[in-house]
Design a protein around this motif. Structure first.
Motif, PDB file in Angstrom:
ATOM      1  N   VAL A 126       0.817  -1.223   0.000  1.00 16.13           N
ATOM      2  CA  VAL A 126       0.000   0.000   0.000  1.00 16.13           C
ATOM      3  C   VAL A 126       0.848   1.269   0.000  1.00 16.13           C
ATOM      4  CG1 VAL A 126      -1.909  -1.166   1.156  1.00 16.13           C
ATOM      5  CG2 VAL A 126      -0.238   0.107   2.522  1.00 16.13           C
ATOM      6  N   SER A 127       2.164   1.134   0.130  1.00 10.87           N
ATOM      7  CA  SER A 127       3.054   2.301   0.131  1.00 10.87           C
ATOM      8  C   SER A 127       3.288   2.805  -1.289  1.00 10.87           C
ATOM      9  CB  SER A 127       4.400   1.943   0.766  1.00 10.87           C
ATOM     10  OG  SER A 127       4.251   1.584   2.112  1.00 10.87           O
ATOM     11  N   ASP A 128       3.674   4.076  -1.373  1.00 14.50           N
ATOM     12  CA  ASP A 128       4.094   4.645  -2.650  1.00 14.50           C
ATOM     13  C   ASP A 128       5.611   4.567  -2.817  1.00 14.50           C
ATOM     14  OD1 ASP A 128       1.478   5.695  -3.638  1.00 14.50           O
ATOM     15  OD2 ASP A 128       1.595   6.806  -1.741  1.00 14.50           O
ATOM     16  N   VAL A 129       6.339   4.710  -1.710  1.00 14.82           N
ATOM     17  CA  VAL A 129       7.794   4.598  -1.722  1.00 14.82           C
ATOM     18  C   VAL A 129       8.212   3.734  -0.544  1.00 14.82           C
ATOM     19  CG1 VAL A 129       9.993   5.829  -1.774  1.00 14.82           C
ATOM     20  CG2 VAL A 129       7.929   6.964  -2.622  1.00 14.82           C
ATOM     21  N   VAL A 130       9.067   2.745  -0.803  1.00 14.09           N
ATOM     22  CA  VAL A 130       9.578   1.861   0.246  1.00 14.09           C
ATOM     23  C   VAL A 130      11.082   2.111   0.351  1.00 14.09           C
ATOM     24  CG1 VAL A 130       9.788  -0.512   1.071  1.00 14.09           C
ATOM     25  CG2 VAL A 130       7.809   0.154  -0.321  1.00 14.09           C
ATOM     26  N   VAL A 131      11.513   2.585   1.511  1.00 16.66           N
ATOM     27  CA  VAL A 131      12.890   3.031   1.696  1.00 16.66           C
ATOM     28  C   VAL A 131      13.618   2.075   2.641  1.00 16.66           C
ATOM     29  CG1 VAL A 131      14.372   4.985   2.289  1.00 16.66           C
ATOM     30  CG2 VAL A 131      12.042   5.393   1.466  1.00 16.66           C
ATOM     31  N   PHE A 132      14.805   1.642   2.226  1.00 18.74           N
ATOM     32  CA  PHE A 132      15.636   0.763   3.053  1.00 18.74           C
ATOM     33  C   PHE A 132      16.922   1.496   3.422  1.00 18.74           C
ATOM     34  CE2 PHE A 132      12.889  -2.028   0.662  1.00 18.74           C
ATOM     35  CZ  PHE A 132      12.564  -3.042   1.547  1.00 18.74           C
ATOM     36  N   ASN A 133      17.422   1.221   4.623  1.00 18.50           N
ATOM     37  CA  ASN A 133      18.637   1.899   5.063  1.00 18.50           C
ATOM     38  C   ASN A 133      19.913   1.316   4.465  1.00 18.50           C
ATOM     39  OD1 ASN A 133      18.591  -0.494   6.496  1.00 18.50           O
ATOM     40  ND2 ASN A 133      18.867   0.448   8.520  1.00 18.50           N
ATOM     41  N   SER A 134      19.804   0.196   3.728  1.00 19.78           N
ATOM     42  CA  SER A 134      20.976  -0.395   3.066  1.00 19.78           C
ATOM     43  C   SER A 134      20.511  -1.298   1.936  1.00 19.78           C
ATOM     44  CB  SER A 134      21.819  -1.203   4.061  1.00 19.78           C
ATOM     45  OG  SER A 134      21.108  -2.351   4.520  1.00 19.78           O
ATOM     46  N   SER A 135      21.398  -1.535   1.003  1.00 17.85           N
ATOM     47  CA  SER A 135      21.091  -2.480  -0.079  1.00 17.85           C
ATOM     48  C   SER A 135      20.893  -3.880   0.470  1.00 17.85           C
ATOM     49  CB  SER A 135      22.220  -2.477  -1.118  1.00 17.85           C
ATOM     50  OG  SER A 135      22.288  -1.235  -1.778  1.00 17.85           O
ATOM     51  N   PHE A 136      21.671  -4.239   1.496  1.00 18.74           N
ATOM     52  CA  PHE A 136      21.508  -5.561   2.113  1.00 18.74           C
ATOM     53  C   PHE A 136      20.106  -5.719   2.675  1.00 18.74           C
ATOM     54  CE2 PHE A 136      21.497  -7.849   6.213  1.00 18.74           C
ATOM     55  CZ  PHE A 136      21.662  -9.142   5.718  1.00 18.74           C
ATOM     56  N   ASN A 137      19.611  -4.702   3.348  1.00 22.98           N
ATOM     57  CA  ASN A 137      18.262  -4.754   3.902  1.00 22.98           C
ATOM     58  C   ASN A 137      17.235  -4.948   2.782  1.00 22.98           C
ATOM     59  OD1 ASN A 137      16.083  -4.545   5.648  1.00 22.98           O
ATOM     60  ND2 ASN A 137      16.522  -2.459   6.310  1.00 22.98           N
ATOM     61  N   MET A 138      17.354  -4.164   1.721  1.00 27.83           N
ATOM     62  CA  MET A 138      16.409  -4.262   0.607  1.00 27.83           C
ATOM     63  C   MET A 138      16.489  -5.610  -0.096  1.00 27.83           C
ATOM     64  SD  MET A 138      16.041  -1.847  -2.797  1.00 27.83           S
ATOM     65  CE  MET A 138      17.605  -2.406  -3.512  1.00 27.83           C
ATOM     66  N   ASP A 139      17.694  -6.017  -0.454  1.00 26.70           N
ATOM     67  CA  ASP A 139      17.850  -7.254  -1.223  1.00 26.70           C
ATOM     68  C   ASP A 139      17.433  -8.476  -0.410  1.00 26.70           C
ATOM     69  OD1 ASP A 139      18.781  -5.722  -3.299  1.00 26.70           O
ATOM     70  OD2 ASP A 139      20.906  -6.098  -2.874  1.00 26.70           O
TER      71      ASP A 139
END
Length: 416
Positions: A126-139
């Protein structure tokens, strides 16, 4: 004379777990971004906050026609909040991940509660932008979604990672690095003004690290006279050779930081007759691993500081006095404590995994417990190596000053 009327709030900041790094980020945004309105819950009973905060906020956040952006951490079930409050659904919704529950370590896999990771996936949808504090967190989050959803017995949703990925961006956690110059010992003050050519021969340092890794002897020796002679070339000279290496561990006292490996390594150093000083800092919580109490007794003669220092000034002073900062974490999505220690001139040693390779060059990473032990062993025998080295980590790129423009853009009423 009329006083200036503040513009109506345009940014709604919601934090279900207002403590630690979550609190620091919300406070930074409130202080530096115009038009913020803040709603929070205390940082207690994390699991209850994740499960029930949306209902609480749906009743306590007043309707406000001027809101344009909603920013929250992933502790909040954003899907529930906007369902309960349709007036918030049209806002630009920004979800910030300090961590993710899909790969957050648990003692046993059956201890992982499905609902918390599931809530985060729903919030992303439901978000428009999903922000991660690191590439490791996102991946790690995106790559774990397919296998995570396979835990559903049947009628499983598909391709959720593909739906979420286009919304994702990486934006480092902004650290406020204080001026610590008044706490720095003389050799660290010299480092701050030295040219790169004045490094303790970075090639020599790398060579010695390779030697530590390759050396299979249990107690490799360094000729004391030779070490002292080399140390005398540095600022502080013989004092660097005589004063024991000061090791600091500034992490939460919880199992995911793997204190067992840290203390096991130090006890191996002690068994080999190596001298060092030790500061174990960081917050404690209800369930403190038993290894802390037993290790304190066994390492008592080496300890300079033990336990959480509530004064930030005292904490920074210890970091400035230390030579080496160690992480043994099984879980780290960013690592503020390590960056703060590097800012204070500590030589970092981190696992070659998790977020660390994003931030730290290879020379500061170890792959196995044996490598960590040998690196610390070598630095115990040559503390001048750590003290003379200029650390190759640009902490300024993780500062609020550097990251503020990106956060300002994030909180504009424009979707990417």
């Amino acid at each position: 004379m009329q006083s200036e009327v503040s513009p109506p709030p345009s940014v709604l900041l919601v934090e279900a777990f207002y403590g630690g790094s979550h609190k620091q980020l919300i406070d930074l945004l409130k202080e530096n971004i115009d038009g913020c309105s803040v709603f929070t819950l205390p940082a207690k009973k994390w699991h209850w906050r994740a499960r029930t905060a949306a209902l609480y906020f749906s009743q306590t956040i007043p309707a406000c026609p001027s809101y344009r952006v909603l920013f929250s951490s992933s502790v909040l079930n954003l899907c529930e909040l906007v369902a309960l409050r349709p007036d918030l659904a049209h806002l630009k919704k920004v979800l910030y991940f300090h961590e993710n529950q899909l790969v957050y370590p648990v003692r046993k896999d059956q201890d992982r509660d499905f609902q918390y990771g599931y809530n985060q996936v729903l919030s992303c949808l439901v978000s428009d932008v999903v922000v991660f504090n690191s590439s490791f967190n996102m991946d790690s989050f995106l790559s774990s979604i397919p296998s995570f959803m396979k835990k559903i017995p049947d009628h499983r949703p598909k391709d959720l990672d593909r739906l979420i990925r286009p919304k994702c961006v990486v934006l480092s956690y902004p650290v406020q690095f204080p001026d610590v110059s008044r706490f720095l010992p003389k050799h660290k003050r010299v480092q701050c003004t030295a040219e790169q050519s004045h490094v303790d021969d970075i090639t020599t340092l790398q060579g010695e690290q390779q030697q530590f890794r390759a050396d299979e002897e249990e107690t490799p020796r360094c000729d004391p006279g030779g070490c002292a002679a080399r140390a005398s070339q540095s600022e502080g000279g013989a004092a660097d050779a005589v004063k024991p290496l000061h090791i600091v561990w500034p992490h939460r006292w919880e199992h995911d930081k793997n204190p067992e490996l840290f203390f096991k390594t130090l006890l191996r150093l002690k068994e080999r007759g190596l001298d060092f000083h030790l500061s174990v800092l960081g917050e404690t919580f209800t369930d403190v691993p038993e290894v802390f109490a037993s290790s304190r007794l066994l390492l008592d003669s080496h300890i300079l500081n033990w336990g959480f220092l509530p004064s930030k000034e005292d904490y920074l002073r210890v970091l400035c006095e230390a030579d080496v900062v160690v992480s043994t974490a099984n879980h780290e999505f960013f690592g503020v404590a390590m960056l703060e220690a590097v800012h204070c001139g500590c030589f970092p040693l981190c696992p070659k995994s998790l977020v660390y390779p994003e931030i730290f060059p290879a020379q500061y990473l170890y792959s196995t417990p044996e490598q960590l032990c040998k690196l610390l062993q070598g630095l115990c025998r040559r503390p001048d190596v750590a003290r003379r080295h200029i650390i190759k980590v640009d902490t300024s790129s993780y500062s609020w000053a550097a990251l503020k423009p990106r956060f300002q853009d994030l909180l504009l009423d424009e979707c990417p």
